[in-house]
Design a protein around this motif. Structure first.
Motif, PDB file in Angstrom:
ATOM      1  N   VAL A 124       0.850  -1.212   0.000  1.00  0.00           N
ATOM      2  CA  VAL A 124       0.000   0.000   0.000  1.00  0.00           C
ATOM      3  C   VAL A 124       0.882   1.258   0.000  1.00  0.00           C
ATOM      4  CG1 VAL A 124      -1.736   1.323   1.287  1.00  0.00           C
ATOM      5  CG2 VAL A 124      -1.921  -1.163   1.176  1.00  0.00           C
ATOM      6  N   ILE A 125       1.929   1.237   0.846  1.00  0.00           N
ATOM      7  CA  ILE A 125       2.787   2.424   0.972  1.00  0.00           C
ATOM      8  C   ILE A 125       3.503   2.720  -0.357  1.00  0.00           C
ATOM      9  CG2 ILE A 125       4.817   3.376   2.161  1.00  0.00           C
ATOM     10  CD1 ILE A 125       3.836   1.728   4.636  1.00  0.00           C
ATOM     11  N   ILE A 126       4.016   1.672  -1.010  1.00  0.00           N
ATOM     12  CA  ILE A 126       4.689   1.885  -2.301  1.00  0.00           C
ATOM     13  C   ILE A 126       3.702   2.502  -3.297  1.00  0.00           C
ATOM     14  CG2 ILE A 126       5.700   0.695  -4.315  1.00  0.00           C
ATOM     15  CD1 ILE A 126       7.020  -1.247  -2.385  1.00  0.00           C
ATOM     16  N   GLY A 127       2.486   1.973  -3.324  1.00  0.00           N
ATOM     17  CA  GLY A 127       1.459   2.492  -4.233  1.00  0.00           C
ATOM     18  C   GLY A 127       1.181   3.965  -3.968  1.00  0.00           C
ATOM     19  N   LEU A 128       1.032   4.318  -2.672  1.00  0.00           N
ATOM     20  CA  LEU A 128       0.727   5.713  -2.324  1.00  0.00           C
ATOM     21  C   LEU A 128       1.869   6.643  -2.739  1.00  0.00           C
ATOM     22  CD1 LEU A 128      -0.865   5.280   1.245  1.00  0.00           C
ATOM     23  CD2 LEU A 128      -2.058   5.660  -0.918  1.00  0.00           C
ATOM     24  N   LEU A 129       3.111   6.175  -2.508  1.00  0.00           N
ATOM     25  CA  LEU A 129       4.266   7.014  -2.875  1.00  0.00           C
ATOM     26  C   LEU A 129       4.333   7.205  -4.389  1.00  0.00           C
ATOM     27  CD1 LEU A 129       7.059   5.688  -0.476  1.00  0.00           C
ATOM     28  CD2 LEU A 129       5.949   7.936  -0.446  1.00  0.00           C
ATOM     29  N   LEU A 130       4.102   6.120  -5.124  1.00  0.00           N
ATOM     30  CA  LEU A 130       4.133   6.217  -6.590  1.00  0.00           C
ATOM     31  C   LEU A 130       3.074   7.202  -7.085  1.00  0.00           C
ATOM     32  CD1 LEU A 130       4.580   2.502  -7.798  1.00  0.00           C
ATOM     33  CD2 LEU A 130       6.201   4.393  -8.022  1.00  0.00           C
ATOM     34  N   HIS A 131       1.872   7.073  -6.515  1.00  0.00           N
ATOM     35  CA  HIS A 131       0.778   7.940  -6.958  1.00  0.00           C
ATOM     36  C   HIS A 131       1.108   9.410  -6.674  1.00  0.00           C
ATOM     37  CE1 HIS A 131      -3.238   8.963  -8.190  1.00  0.00           C
ATOM     38  NE2 HIS A 131      -3.463   9.585  -7.059  1.00  0.00           N
ATOM     39  N   THR A 132       1.617   9.667  -5.466  1.00  0.00           N
ATOM     40  CA  THR A 132       1.934  11.051  -5.100  1.00  0.00           C
ATOM     41  C   THR A 132       3.003  11.623  -6.028  1.00  0.00           C
ATOM     42  OG1 THR A 132       1.427  10.512  -2.830  1.00  0.00           O
ATOM     43  CG2 THR A 132       2.636  12.548  -3.175  1.00  0.00           C
ATOM     44  N   THR A 133       4.068  10.848  -6.249  1.00  0.00           N
ATOM     45  CA  THR A 133       5.154  11.416  -7.047  1.00  0.00           C
ATOM     46  C   THR A 133       4.797  11.500  -8.530  1.00  0.00           C
ATOM     47  OG1 THR A 133       6.148   9.244  -6.941  1.00  0.00           O
ATOM     48  CG2 THR A 133       7.156  10.914  -5.577  1.00  0.00           C
ATOM     49  N   ILE A 134       4.220  10.415  -9.077  1.00  0.00           N
ATOM     50  CA  ILE A 134       3.967  10.444 -10.528  1.00  0.00           C
ATOM     51  C   ILE A 134       2.781  11.355 -10.864  1.00  0.00           C
ATOM     52  CG2 ILE A 134       3.354   9.062 -12.566  1.00  0.00           C
ATOM     53  CD1 ILE A 134       4.684   6.677 -11.158  1.00  0.00           C
ATOM     54  N   VAL A 135       1.649  11.119 -10.193  1.00  0.00           N
ATOM     55  CA  VAL A 135       0.423  11.810 -10.612  1.00  0.00           C
ATOM     56  C   VAL A 135       0.366  13.267 -10.110  1.00  0.00           C
ATOM     57  CG1 VAL A 135      -2.108  11.735 -10.594  1.00  0.00           C
ATOM     58  CG2 VAL A 135      -0.790   9.623 -10.762  1.00  0.00           C
ATOM     59  N   TYR A 136       0.458  13.455  -8.787  1.00  0.00           N
ATOM     60  CA  TYR A 136       0.281  14.812  -8.273  1.00  0.00           C
ATOM     61  C   TYR A 136       1.406  15.746  -8.723  1.00  0.00           C
ATOM     62  CZ  TYR A 136      -3.106  12.588  -5.229  1.00  0.00           C
ATOM     63  OH  TYR A 136      -4.158  11.884  -4.759  1.00  0.00           O
ATOM     64  N   LEU A 137       2.641  15.258  -8.529  1.00  0.00           N
ATOM     65  CA  LEU A 137       3.749  16.140  -8.876  1.00  0.00           C
ATOM     66  C   LEU A 137       3.774  16.395 -10.380  1.00  0.00           C
ATOM     67  CD1 LEU A 137       6.544  15.078  -6.395  1.00  0.00           C
ATOM     68  CD2 LEU A 137       4.547  16.527  -6.092  1.00  0.00           C
ATOM     69  N   GLY A 138       3.451  15.350 -11.156  1.00  0.00           N
ATOM     70  CA  GLY A 138       3.396  15.506 -12.610  1.00  0.00           C
ATOM     71  C   GLY A 138       2.350  16.548 -13.008  1.00  0.00           C
ATOM     72  N   LEU A 190      -1.990   6.977   6.494  1.00  0.00           N
ATOM     73  CA  LEU A 190      -1.230   7.257   5.272  1.00  0.00           C
ATOM     74  C   LEU A 190      -2.141   7.573   4.087  1.00  0.00           C
ATOM     75  CD1 LEU A 190       1.382   4.438   5.800  1.00  0.00           C
ATOM     76  CD2 LEU A 190       1.862   6.883   5.797  1.00  0.00           C
ATOM     77  N   ARG A 191      -3.246   6.817   3.957  1.00  0.00           N
ATOM     78  CA  ARG A 191      -4.105   7.072   2.800  1.00  0.00           C
ATOM     79  C   ARG A 191      -4.844   8.401   2.952  1.00  0.00           C
ATOM     80  NH1 ARG A 191      -7.301   2.357   5.130  1.00  0.00           N
ATOM     81  NH2 ARG A 191      -9.246   3.234   5.882  1.00  0.00           N
ATOM     82  N   THR A 192      -5.148   8.773   4.207  1.00  0.00           N
ATOM     83  CA  THR A 192      -5.825  10.060   4.414  1.00  0.00           C
ATOM     84  C   THR A 192      -4.895  11.210   4.026  1.00  0.00           C
ATOM     85  OG1 THR A 192      -7.050   9.043   6.210  1.00  0.00           O
ATOM     86  CG2 THR A 192      -7.168  11.423   6.063  1.00  0.00           C
ATOM     87  N   ALA A 193      -3.598  11.065   4.385  1.00  0.00           N
ATOM     88  CA  ALA A 193      -2.630  12.106   3.992  1.00  0.00           C
ATOM     89  C   ALA A 193      -2.581  12.204   2.464  1.00  0.00           C
ATOM     90  CB  ALA A 193      -1.255  11.781   4.560  1.00  0.00           C
ATOM     91  N   THR A 194      -2.644  11.055   1.786  1.00  0.00           N
ATOM     92  CA  THR A 194      -2.658  11.075   0.312  1.00  0.00           C
ATOM     93  C   THR A 194      -3.942  11.726  -0.208  1.00  0.00           C
ATOM     94  OG1 THR A 194      -1.464   8.989   0.406  1.00  0.00           O
ATOM     95  CG2 THR A 194      -2.346   9.619  -1.739  1.00  0.00           C
ATOM     96  N   ASN A 195      -5.083  11.377   0.417  1.00  0.00           N
ATOM     97  CA  ASN A 195      -6.360  11.966  -0.006  1.00  0.00           C
ATOM     98  C   ASN A 195      -6.298  13.491   0.046  1.00  0.00           C
ATOM     99  OD1 ASN A 195      -7.435   9.417  -0.212  1.00  0.00           O
ATOM    100  ND2 ASN A 195      -8.535   9.471   1.738  1.00  0.00           N
ATOM    101  N   VAL A 196      -5.763  14.007   1.150  1.00  0.00           N
ATOM    102  CA  VAL A 196      -5.708  15.454   1.344  1.00  0.00           C
ATOM    103  C   VAL A 196      -4.730  16.101   0.346  1.00  0.00           C
ATOM    104  CG1 VAL A 196      -4.935  17.209   2.985  1.00  0.00           C
ATOM    105  CG2 VAL A 196      -6.475  15.409   3.730  1.00  0.00           C
ATOM    106  N   THR A 197      -3.615  15.401   0.097  1.00  0.00           N
ATOM    107  CA  THR A 197      -2.654  15.918  -0.887  1.00  0.00           C
ATOM    108  C   THR A 197      -3.326  16.029  -2.257  1.00  0.00           C
ATOM    109  OG1 THR A 197      -0.949  14.716   0.324  1.00  0.00           O
ATOM    110  CG2 THR A 197      -0.319  15.580  -1.826  1.00  0.00           C
ATOM    111  N   GLY A 198      -4.127  15.014  -2.603  1.00  0.00           N
ATOM    112  CA  GLY A 198      -4.835  15.021  -3.888  1.00  0.00           C
ATOM    113  C   GLY A 198      -5.822  16.181  -3.983  1.00  0.00           C
TER     114      GLY A 198
END
Ligand code: ASP
Length: 438
Positions: free
Chosen positions: A253-267, A410-418
């Motif tokens: 799950v953590i690897i997935g969240l990190l990938l999503h944050t770096t590839i999708v949001y930052l992109g 961790l997923r909530t932090a990702t949700n908020v970042t999104g």
């Protein structure tokens, strides 16, 4: 503030103590005491959290939509925002599926004889009832999900936490109608909803004071249930294997969240806004930390809005529409987690998932994450929808319940970042992003 006074450290401490106490209770036969005197506090905490789900969604969404005063702008911003939210969520689920299918964290559990037998026996009876459910679903028309989304009674839809999508629909409708009535009528109703929203968020803060004890009790419950086999015998050897598989699942799950944050949001931020990545993260860090320690994007919403407005420079109009909507319907972290969890449980049951099942996961996880309330632990409840859709026994949720809290953080932090990333993109597209100079 001293570090031990901070909520997230207290929660982490609650988790560790719960783990230690749970193992000790199983080992020294204290489970009777734990069940009667410790576990109920976990149940009380969960009930309190579920209690605020309905008012939180209703008030934040009505207030968010109605704060936009121009209907044309509402529909333009609405379609852009919702489109971006859904697209990023679908990508998140796909990333989750790629990671979990590559790492196979559930494969170890499938080798565990006892678990396997228990799961299989359970699966058989569940599968029979599933067949009946499937038959009923088959007989329904193609537009039934749409009909189900539209309630015929407001209080009916607000009377259960499982009707979240209906509630989202009603709230949007009320918000849209509010935009169209005269100022004289709009203002008092809007300030009522805004006031109610503030009260509900205060309530979240009060409930979260109990979080360390609640988490302690919930972890104790999971560990004692897991550790004590039939006849009350402690089975700590089995815990070792289960914990090993669970850690591997958490890593996926953590690897997935990190990938999503770096590839999708930052992109997306690089492509569609003038913001520097460091500037973005510095601005929203307090919201991310609060999301991590409260596990609730709803409770974090006021801080997310403040940070996006003051530190990212998004206009009030954008933040008050995009962010409450996002806190309710945009949960990339949750959707990604749900996909990983569903496949992990299927792997533990040795149920193969073909391409059709994986596509079903994408569709249902997007829907389920939209319907997930922005409160702690809601994501795991909505996981039921996905498991049912791919015919995996929902009882498998018991497997991952013990580690849900940390993944929720961790997923909530990702949700908020999104939510914040989409807010910046929408604001810039509306020429309403003016970052303060550093
Ligand atoms: N806790 C999450 C949130 O509030 C929802 C979930 O349980 O996944 O964003």
């Amino acid at each position: 503030m001293k570090w031990y006074r901070k909520l997230h450290w207290q929660i982490i401490l609650g988790m560790i103590l719960g783990l230690v106490y749970g193992i000790a209770a199983a080992q020294f036969q204290w489970t009777g005491f734990a069940t009667n005197w410790v576990v109920p506090f976990g149940d009380i905490f969960m009930n309190l959290l579920k209690l605020i789900a309905v008012p939180l969604v209703l008030t934040s969404l009505v207030a968010g939509v109605a704060s936009l005063s121009d209907f044309k702008k509402l529909s333009r911003m609405g379609s852009k925002t919702i489109g971006l939210y859904i697209a990023t969520t679908a990508v998140a689920v796909t990333i989750g599926l790629l990671v979990v299918n590559t790492l196979q964290p559930g494969a170890k559990l499938a080798e565990l004889d006892d678990t396997q037998e228990e799961l299989k026996a359970d699966y058989k009876s569940k599968a029979e009832s599933k067949e009946e459910t499937a038959k009923i679903i088959d007989e329904r028309g193609p537009l039934q999900p749409l009909i189900d989304m539209v309630p015929d009674n407001f209080f009916g839809s607000a009377s259960s936490n499982s009707n979240m999508l209906q509630l989202v629909f009603v709230s949007l409708l009320i918000g849209i109608a509010l935009v169209q009535v005269s100022d004289e009528h709009r203002k008092p109703v809007l300030s009522l909803f805004e006031g109610m929203q503030a009260v509900v968020i205060k309530l979240v803060n009060i409930i979260m004071l109990m979080a360390p004890i609640g988490v302690f009790a919930l972890i104790t419950k999971t560990i004692t249930t897991l550790a004590v086999g039939e006849g009350g015998e402690a089975n700590l050897g089995q815990i070792g294997t289960v914990l090993g598989a669970l850690s591997y699942y958490c890593i996926a799950v953590i690897i997935g969240l990190l990938l999503h944050t770096t590839i999708v949001y930052l992109g997306l931020l690089k492509l569609f806004t003038p913001l520097k990545i460091s500037q973005f993260f510095k601005a929203i860090a307090p919201a991310q930390l609060l999301a991590f320690s409260t596990s609730s994007s709803g409770a974090t919403l006021p801080v997310t809005m403040r940070q996006c407005k003051e530190k990212l420079g998004a206009s009030k109009e954008t933040t008050s529409f995009v962010l409450p909507l996002g806190a309710t319907i945009n949960m990339d972290g949750t959707a990604l987690y749900q996909a990983v969890a569903a496949v992990f449980i299927a792997q533990a049951y040795s149920i193969p998932l073909d391409l059709g099942a994986q596509i079903t996961i994408i569709l249902t996880a997007v829907m389920a994450s939209i319907g997930t309330a922005a409160v702690p632990g809601a994501g795991i409840i909505m996981l039921v929808i996905i498991l049912e859709a791919i015919n995996v026994p929902t009882a498998g949720i018991a497997l991952i319940l013990g580690v849900d809290r940390i993944l929720d953080m961790l997923r909530t932090a990702t949700n908020v970042t999104g939510d914040a990333a989409v807010c910046a993109i929408i604001a810039h597209s509306e020429k309403q992003l003016h970052p303060p100079s550093e």
